[in-house]
Scaffold this motif. Structure first.
Motif, mmCIF file in Angstrom:
data_model
loop_
_atom_site.group_PDB
_atom_site.id
_atom_site.type_symbol
_atom_site.label_atom_id
_atom_site.label_comp_id
_atom_site.label_asym_id
_atom_site.label_seq_id
_atom_site.Cartn_x
_atom_site.Cartn_y
_atom_site.Cartn_z
ATOM 1 N N VAL A 187 0.856 -1.187 0.000
ATOM 2 C CA VAL A 187 0.000 0.000 0.000
ATOM 3 C C VAL A 187 0.894 1.239 0.000
ATOM 4 N N SER A 188 0.683 2.128 -0.958
ATOM 5 C CA SER A 188 1.489 3.350 -1.070
ATOM 6 C C SER A 188 0.563 4.554 -0.998
ATOM 7 N N ILE A 189 0.827 5.450 -0.033
ATOM 8 C CA ILE A 189 -0.067 6.573 0.237
ATOM 9 C C ILE A 189 0.688 7.894 0.242
ATOM 10 N N SER A 190 0.161 8.855 -0.493
ATOM 11 C CA SER A 190 0.605 10.244 -0.395
ATOM 12 C C SER A 190 -0.316 10.946 0.595
ATOM 13 N N PHE A 191 0.269 11.534 1.649
ATOM 14 C CA PHE A 191 -0.518 12.266 2.653
ATOM 15 C C PHE A 191 -0.219 13.752 2.510
ATOM 16 N N ASN A 192 -1.214 14.500 2.029
ATOM 17 C CA ASN A 192 -1.029 15.938 1.792
ATOM 18 C C ASN A 192 0.255 16.190 0.999
ATOM 19 N N GLY A 193 0.475 15.355 0.007
ATOM 20 C CA GLY A 193 1.726 15.402 -0.729
ATOM 21 C C GLY A 193 1.756 16.445 -1.826
ATOM 22 N N ASN A 194 2.973 16.782 -2.262
ATOM 23 C CA ASN A 194 3.133 17.616 -3.434
ATOM 24 C C ASN A 194 3.207 16.719 -4.670
ATOM 25 N N GLU A 195 3.657 17.266 -5.789
ATOM 26 C CA GLU A 195 3.605 16.505 -7.031
ATOM 27 C C GLU A 195 4.490 15.262 -7.027
ATOM 28 N N TYR A 196 5.550 15.272 -6.237
ATOM 29 C CA TYR A 196 6.486 14.147 -6.270
ATOM 30 C C TYR A 196 5.863 12.832 -5.785
ATOM 31 N N LYS A 223 2.833 11.467 -7.967
ATOM 32 C CA LYS A 223 3.129 10.843 -9.258
ATOM 33 C C LYS A 223 3.391 9.348 -9.139
ATOM 34 N N VAL A 224 3.723 8.867 -7.945
ATOM 35 C CA VAL A 224 4.101 7.446 -7.806
ATOM 36 C C VAL A 224 3.215 6.665 -6.844
ATOM 37 N N ALA A 225 2.579 7.342 -5.890
ATOM 38 C CA ALA A 225 1.717 6.634 -4.932
ATOM 39 C C ALA A 225 0.435 6.173 -5.611
ATOM 40 N N GLU A 226 -0.183 5.142 -5.047
ATOM 41 C CA GLU A 226 -1.449 4.642 -5.577
ATOM 42 C C GLU A 226 -2.646 5.334 -4.945
ATOM 43 N N ILE A 227 -2.468 5.777 -3.700
ATOM 44 C CA ILE A 227 -3.576 6.341 -2.926
ATOM 45 C C ILE A 227 -3.194 7.733 -2.433
ATOM 46 N N ALA A 228 -4.156 8.638 -2.446
ATOM 47 C CA ALA A 228 -3.960 9.976 -1.895
ATOM 48 C C ALA A 228 -4.908 10.191 -0.729
ATOM 49 N N ILE A 229 -4.362 10.728 0.357
ATOM 50 C CA ILE A 229 -5.176 11.192 1.476
ATOM 51 C C ILE A 229 -4.891 12.680 1.637
ATOM 52 N N ASP A 235 -13.207 2.739 -2.775
ATOM 53 C CA ASP A 235 -14.297 2.855 -3.747
ATOM 54 C C ASP A 235 -15.634 3.034 -3.041
ATOM 55 N N ASP A 236 -15.867 2.240 -2.009
ATOM 56 C CA ASP A 236 -17.113 2.360 -1.239
ATOM 57 C C ASP A 236 -17.202 3.716 -0.548
ATOM 58 N N TYR A 237 -16.072 4.185 -0.041
ATOM 59 C CA TYR A 237 -16.017 5.479 0.654
ATOM 60 C C TYR A 237 -16.449 6.607 -0.276
ATOM 61 N N ASN A 238 -15.985 6.541 -1.517
ATOM 62 C CA ASN A 238 -16.291 7.615 -2.468
ATOM 63 C C ASN A 238 -17.681 7.508 -3.079
ATOM 64 N N ASN A 239 -18.372 6.415 -2.781
ATOM 65 C CA ASN A 239 -19.743 6.246 -3.273
ATOM 66 C C ASN A 239 -20.754 6.132 -2.142
ATOM 67 N N SER A 240 -20.283 6.375 -0.918
ATOM 68 C CA SER A 240 -21.142 6.178 0.246
ATOM 69 C C SER A 240 -22.012 7.395 0.535
ATOM 70 N N LYS A 241 -23.216 7.118 1.009
ATOM 71 C CA LYS A 241 -24.107 8.165 1.502
ATOM 72 C C LYS A 241 -24.300 8.049 3.013
ATOM 73 N N ASP A 242 -23.653 7.023 3.594
ATOM 74 C CA ASP A 242 -23.774 6.793 5.036
ATOM 75 C C ASP A 242 -22.412 6.331 5.552
ATOM 76 N N GLN A 263 -8.634 8.858 -2.080
ATOM 77 C CA GLN A 263 -8.893 8.404 -3.443
ATOM 78 C C GLN A 263 -7.724 7.620 -4.016
ATOM 79 N N VAL A 264 -8.041 6.724 -4.929
ATOM 80 C CA VAL A 264 -7.026 6.107 -5.765
ATOM 81 C C VAL A 264 -6.654 7.134 -6.830
ATOM 82 N N ILE A 265 -5.356 7.337 -7.028
ATOM 83 C CA ILE A 265 -4.886 8.361 -7.964
ATOM 84 C C ILE A 265 -4.939 7.820 -9.393
ATOM 85 N N THR A 266 -5.544 8.598 -10.281
ATOM 86 C CA THR A 266 -5.612 8.237 -11.698
ATOM 87 C C THR A 266 -5.144 9.424 -12.541
ATOM 88 N N ASP A 267 -4.942 9.189 -13.822
ATOM 89 C CA ASP A 267 -4.580 10.285 -14.713
ATOM 90 C C ASP A 267 -5.680 11.345 -14.738
#
Length: 347
Positions: A234-243, A246-252, A280-287, A317-321
């Motif tokens: 699991v690779s996470i950018s936490f309040n990251g800049n562009e560096y 560009k390589v992490a899979e997940i952004a928080i 994915d569930d988090y970004n589509n959740s209403k509860d 979120q999962v980071i995409t283009d």
């Protein structure tokens, strides 16, 4: 010993500091501007020049002669660091949760004097930390060399984008000084140095290469984030800049580390696929309360999450283009908001 290891950068995911910048700003006249200029030069050497055997984060080596010229001691660094720890909101709660969930390590480019202070404050065993080890009391300048370093400082501040001048100063002039023999042996734990620390952690914990979570926020985290992602960790950018983005899979993007604790909680009990399913569930959740209940999030973590976030929930979120630019905008804004523009703007 747990089956998975949580490996975090310090400055950014856990603390709001840039300790080396703050030391320079406090102890050196115009030291903050000097450090920011050298940080941009450091980025240039990594990104543009791709200088051989040069690591991201080597600003911590470039600044050392200027510390010595001002007579800064180890005791000065320790005392200042202990008195100036500013933690990310709820980072201590995150680490408290992790004690019962995963093997936990801090892998930081920062000086050991600061990391020891942080480990005591955060109650993380110092032996579970990796850092840049330097003893400034062992570094010496002759009187003539000190005057020369002060001249270099003035030249750098007057010519902030003259990187040919900087090359001459740092890779020709200072290399002829006696202090260089010890500075060149300082191993900065940044970039590839952080990846090597992960190798040691995997061996120490006797875990599979895909059983790690790495979280970072800056240029020094690129190699470890890429390593984690390439090996199905699991690779996470936490309040990251562009560096890191560009390589992490997940952004928080969050003012509080409790958002990290939620994602970590899911990973501690499941595999990476479950983490991606949660996002994915988090970004589509209403509860959101039902969602966190469904994923069996720890009660203390869950309670804190909803006490911090009542309406505006953190970006996970999962980071995409497609979403990269939008994430970068809000991530850099959060970075500057909680760390300040001087520190947030550093690579």
């Amino acid at each position: 010993m747990f089956e998975k290891s949580y490996i975090t950068d310090c400055e950014g995911p856990l603390t709001l500091n840039d300790n080396a910048y703050e030391l320079a700003d406090h102890f050196i006249e115009d030291g903050g501007e000097l450090f920011k200029t050298l940080s941009l030069y450091d980025d240039y050497l990594v990104d543009v020049v791709h200088k051989e055997n040069y690591k991201a984060g080597n600003t911590l080596k470039l600044i050392l002669p200027f510390f010595v010229a001002e007579g800064i001691s180890n005791d000065d660094m320790v005392e200042f660091s202990r008195k100036h720890i500013y933690s990310v909101s709820d980072s201590k709660l995150l680490l408290e949760y992790l004690k019962e969930a995963m093997n936990t390590y801090i892998v930081s480019t920062s000086y050991g004097q600061y990391i020891e202070a942080v480990s005591n404050y955060m109650e993380v065993p110092f032996e579970n930390t990796f850092y840049t080890n330097v003893n400034v009391d062992e570094l010496e300048l002759t009187g003539e060399e000190r005057e020369k370093i002060m001249e270099f400082k003035a030249m750098i501040l007057e010519n902030t984008e003259d990187y040919e001048l900087f090359d001459d100063i740092f890779f020709k002039q200072i290399t002829q000084m006696g202090i260089y023999a010890k500075i060149k042996d300082v191993e900065v734990v940044g970039g590839q140095g952080k990846k090597l620390a992960i190798d040691k952690i995997i061996e120490r914990d006797d875990i599979n290469v895909n059983e790690i979570l790495y979280i970072g926020d800056s240029i020094t985290d690129v190699e470890p984030l890429a390593f984690a992602r390439e090996n199905d960790g699991v690779s996470i950018s936490f309040n990251g800049n562009e560096y890191p983005l560009k390589v992490a899979e997940i952004a928080i993007v969050s003012p509080s580390a409790i958002a990290t604790a939620v994602v970590t909680n899911v990973y501690a009990e499941n595999d990476k696929d479950k983490v991606l399913k949660f996002i994915d569930d988090y970004n589509n959740s209403k509860d959101y309360k039902k969602l966190l209940d469904d994923y069996n999030i720890d009660e203390n973590v869950k309670d804190k999450f909803f006490s911090v976030f009542k309406q505006d929930y953190p970006l996970i979120q999962v980071i995409t283009d497609e979403n990269y630019d939008d994430i970068l905008t809000v991530s850099k804004q959060m970075r500057n908001d909680i760390r300040g523009q001087d520190i947030g703007g550093l690579g």
